[in-house]
Design a protein around this motif. Structure first.
Motif, PDB file in Angstrom:
ATOM      1  N   THR A  54      -0.346   5.620  -8.795  1.00  0.00           N
ATOM      2  CA  THR A  54       0.221   6.861  -9.340  1.00  0.00           C
ATOM      3  C   THR A  54       0.928   6.571 -10.661  1.00  0.00           C
ATOM      4  O   THR A  54       0.764   7.314 -11.641  1.00  0.00           O
ATOM      5  N   ASN A 109       0.843  -1.203   0.000  1.00  0.00           N
ATOM      6  CA  ASN A 109       0.000   0.000   0.000  1.00  0.00           C
ATOM      7  C   ASN A 109       0.872   1.245   0.000  1.00  0.00           C
ATOM      8  O   ASN A 109       1.820   1.336   0.780  1.00  0.00           O
ATOM      9  N   ALA A 136       2.922   2.340  -2.247  1.00  0.00           N
ATOM     10  CA  ALA A 136       4.218   2.262  -2.929  1.00  0.00           C
ATOM     11  C   ALA A 136       4.271   3.177  -4.157  1.00  0.00           C
ATOM     12  O   ALA A 136       5.360   3.567  -4.597  1.00  0.00           O
TER      13      ALA A 136
HETATM   14  N1  LIG Z   1      -4.566  12.344  -4.535  1.00  0.00           N
HETATM   15  C1  LIG Z   1      -3.540  12.241  -3.677  1.00  0.00           C
HETATM   16  N2  LIG Z   1      -3.145  13.305  -2.943  1.00  0.00           N
HETATM   17  C2  LIG Z   1      -2.106  13.214  -2.072  1.00  0.00           C
HETATM   18  N3  LIG Z   1      -1.367  12.109  -1.896  1.00  0.00           N
HETATM   19  C3  LIG Z   1      -1.710  11.016  -2.599  1.00  0.00           C
HETATM   20  C4  LIG Z   1      -2.816  11.023  -3.532  1.00  0.00           C
HETATM   21  N4  LIG Z   1      -2.908   9.792  -4.091  1.00  0.00           N
HETATM   22  C5  LIG Z   1      -1.915   9.057  -3.543  1.00  0.00           C
HETATM   23  N5  LIG Z   1      -1.187   9.780  -2.656  1.00  0.00           N
HETATM   24  C6  LIG Z   1      -0.001   9.304  -1.904  1.00  0.00           C
HETATM   25  O1  LIG Z   1       0.979   8.889  -2.815  1.00  0.00           O
HETATM   26  C7  LIG Z   1       1.619   7.680  -2.388  1.00  0.00           C
HETATM   27  C8  LIG Z   1       1.438   6.594  -3.449  1.00  0.00           C
HETATM   28  O2  LIG Z   1       0.049   6.282  -3.551  1.00  0.00           O
HETATM   29  P1  LIG Z   1      -0.541   5.263  -4.610  1.00  0.00           P
HETATM   30  O3  LIG Z   1      -2.017   5.363  -4.547  1.00  0.00           O
HETATM   31  O4  LIG Z   1       0.108   5.485  -5.922  1.00  0.00           O
HETATM   32  O5  LIG Z   1      -0.059   3.876  -3.998  1.00  0.00           O
HETATM   33  P2  LIG Z   1      -0.467   2.386  -4.373  1.00  0.00           P
HETATM   34  O6  LIG Z   1       0.805   1.620  -4.515  1.00  0.00           O
HETATM   35  O7  LIG Z   1      -1.421   2.376  -5.500  1.00  0.00           O
HETATM   36  O8  LIG Z   1      -1.201   1.891  -3.035  1.00  0.00           O
HETATM   37  P3  LIG Z   1      -2.446   0.885  -2.837  1.00  0.00           P
HETATM   38  O9  LIG Z   1      -1.866  -0.497  -2.841  1.00  0.00           O
HETATM   39  O10 LIG Z   1      -2.972   1.249  -1.483  1.00  0.00           O
HETATM   40  O11 LIG Z   1      -3.430   1.134  -3.925  1.00  0.00           O
HETATM   41  C9  LIG Z   1       0.990   7.347  -1.050  1.00  0.00           C
HETATM   42  O12 LIG Z   1       1.828   7.856  -0.038  1.00  0.00           O
HETATM   43  C10 LIG Z   1      -0.331   8.073  -1.066  1.00  0.00           C
HETATM   44  O13 LIG Z   1      -0.716   8.440   0.232  1.00  0.00           O
END
Ligand SMILES: Nc1ncnc2c1ncn2[C@@H]1O[C@H](COP(=O)(O)OP(=O)(O)OP(=O)(O)O)[C@@H](O)[C@H]1O
Ligand SMILES: [Mg+2]
Length: 327
Positions: free
Chosen positions: A51, A45, A47
């Motif tokens: 994004t 989560n 990572a």
């Molecule tokens: N819209 C946003 N505004 C601010 N910070 C964000 C936003 N979206 C994601 N983040 C932050 O960016 C980082 C990467 O998030 P991301 O959603 O890309 O992770 P992920 O690997 O897809 O996680 P997950 O497995 O929970 O889906 C995290 O620290 C998250 O809190």
């Protein structure tokens, strides 16, 4: 795109969300995916998986670095990128009130197909994803696996050359997971390049030609599933005993097959043995136990878990220790 051409390429991509006080979500992200392959982007989560997918599918702009998809730059040629991709987001995009068929017809119409073309495409996709029989039912009655398959079908209305799938099986039961895996495999057989994000090593292992492990916005290891796993110490053989009494005897018996430190859990009467050759180790241990007259409660082979993989990669203190993995 011919053989050996990158369908997806990212170099030094940085992204920090506006207002985010913490670290950048992507911090020097590099990725190269060959045309016609499945790449598994694996990470816990936060990572940066979603994004990365959003930047590559042009839903989000990068701050620094470069990225291209299907040969088009995501920043300067976003429209062309969109024409060549499909996206299945982390949360289902289907309309619950509509039937499966109506959902597909709607997506087809949104993609400018005529109503006749839309109906033909919807029926073809229902068949491809084994949804023909359930096509008339409201999507609200669908199981998680069926929803994800419908989601996948909807993203394929216009036959994208590159498909992004964000955590396709999170929350699904094993049967639903298998249904979705089969659907993704059939896409790649038809020539689509797939970038799939997942938190499950097993899923990446099942589907991906190559795996990129993402941690804190950076790729910390990259390679084929086999090379990655052997670099991470191979598989484990777990032996659960009926009582703690025999544990030291068994720990001694398994020594010949152990490829590293044996992990002993007295509380669960469990011994975990790192192994390389699965069949040989299983047979040798089963025979040794039988000769010693010890019948275990359970004897099972397993792959390293994501936790173990990350433990190996980052060490107990969390120190970053990038691992080079041969192809
Ligand atoms: N819209 C946003 N505004 C601010 N910070 C964000 C936003 N979206 C994601 N983040 C932050 O960016 C980082 C990467 O998030 P991301 O959603 O890309 O992770 P992920 O690997 O897809 O996680 P997950 O497995 O929970 O889906 C995290 O620290 C998250 O809190
Ligand atoms: Mg995500």
């Amino acid at each position: 795109m011919g053989n050996g051409v990158s369908a997806i390429a990212a170099h030094g991509v940085r992204k920090r969300y506006a207002g985010a006080r913490e670290k950048a979500a992507l911090d020097g992200f590099d990725l190269e995916v060959q045309s016609g392959t499945i790449c598994g982007l694996l990470g816990p989560n936060g990572a940066g998986k979603t994004t990365a997918v959003k930047i590559l599918s042009t839903l989000l702009q990068l701050d620094e670095g470069r990225a291209s998809v299907a040969g088009f730059d995501v920043t300067t040629q976003a429209r062309q990128v969109r024409e060549h991709i499909g996206l299945v987001g982390q949360y289902a995009a289907i309309d619950e009130i509509l039937t499966a068929r109506q959902n597909l017809v709607m997506f087809a119409r949104l993609n400018h197909l005529s109503s006749r073309q839309a109906a033909l495409r919807a029926d073809a996709l229902l068949e491809q994803f084994s949804l023909t029989e359930t096509g008339k039912a409201s999507a609200s009655t669908f199981s998680g696996g069926m929803r994800r398959r419908l989601d996948l079908a909807a993203s394929l209305i216009v036959s994208p050359s590159v498909l992004f799938v964000d955590e396709p099986t999170t929350g699904l039961d094993p049967a639903g997971r298998r249904e979705v895996w089969a659907a993704i495999r059939s896409l790649v057989a038809a020539g689509t390049t797939v970038l799939l994000t997942t938190q499950y090593l097993e899923e990446a292992d099942q589907l991906a030609d190559r795996i990129c492990m993402l941690k804190e916005g950076r790729v910390i290891a990259e390679g084929s599933p086999d090379s990655l796993k052997s670099a991470l110490g191979g598989d484990w053989l777990d032996i659960v005993l009926r009582s703690d009494n025999d544990i030291s005897v068994v720990a001694h018996l398994v020594k010949p097959v152990a490829q590293g430190d044996i992990d002993i859990n007295h509380q669960d009467s469990r011994i975990s043995v790192p192994i390389i050759d699965r069949t040989k180790a299983l047979v040798a241990v089963a025979m040794a136990l039988s000769e010693a007259g010890i019948e275990p409660e359970d004897l099972a082979l397993r792959r390293p878990t994501l936790d173990e993989v990350f433990f190996h990669l980052t060490g107990p203190t969390g120190s970053e220790n990038p691992l080079e993995v041969a192809s």
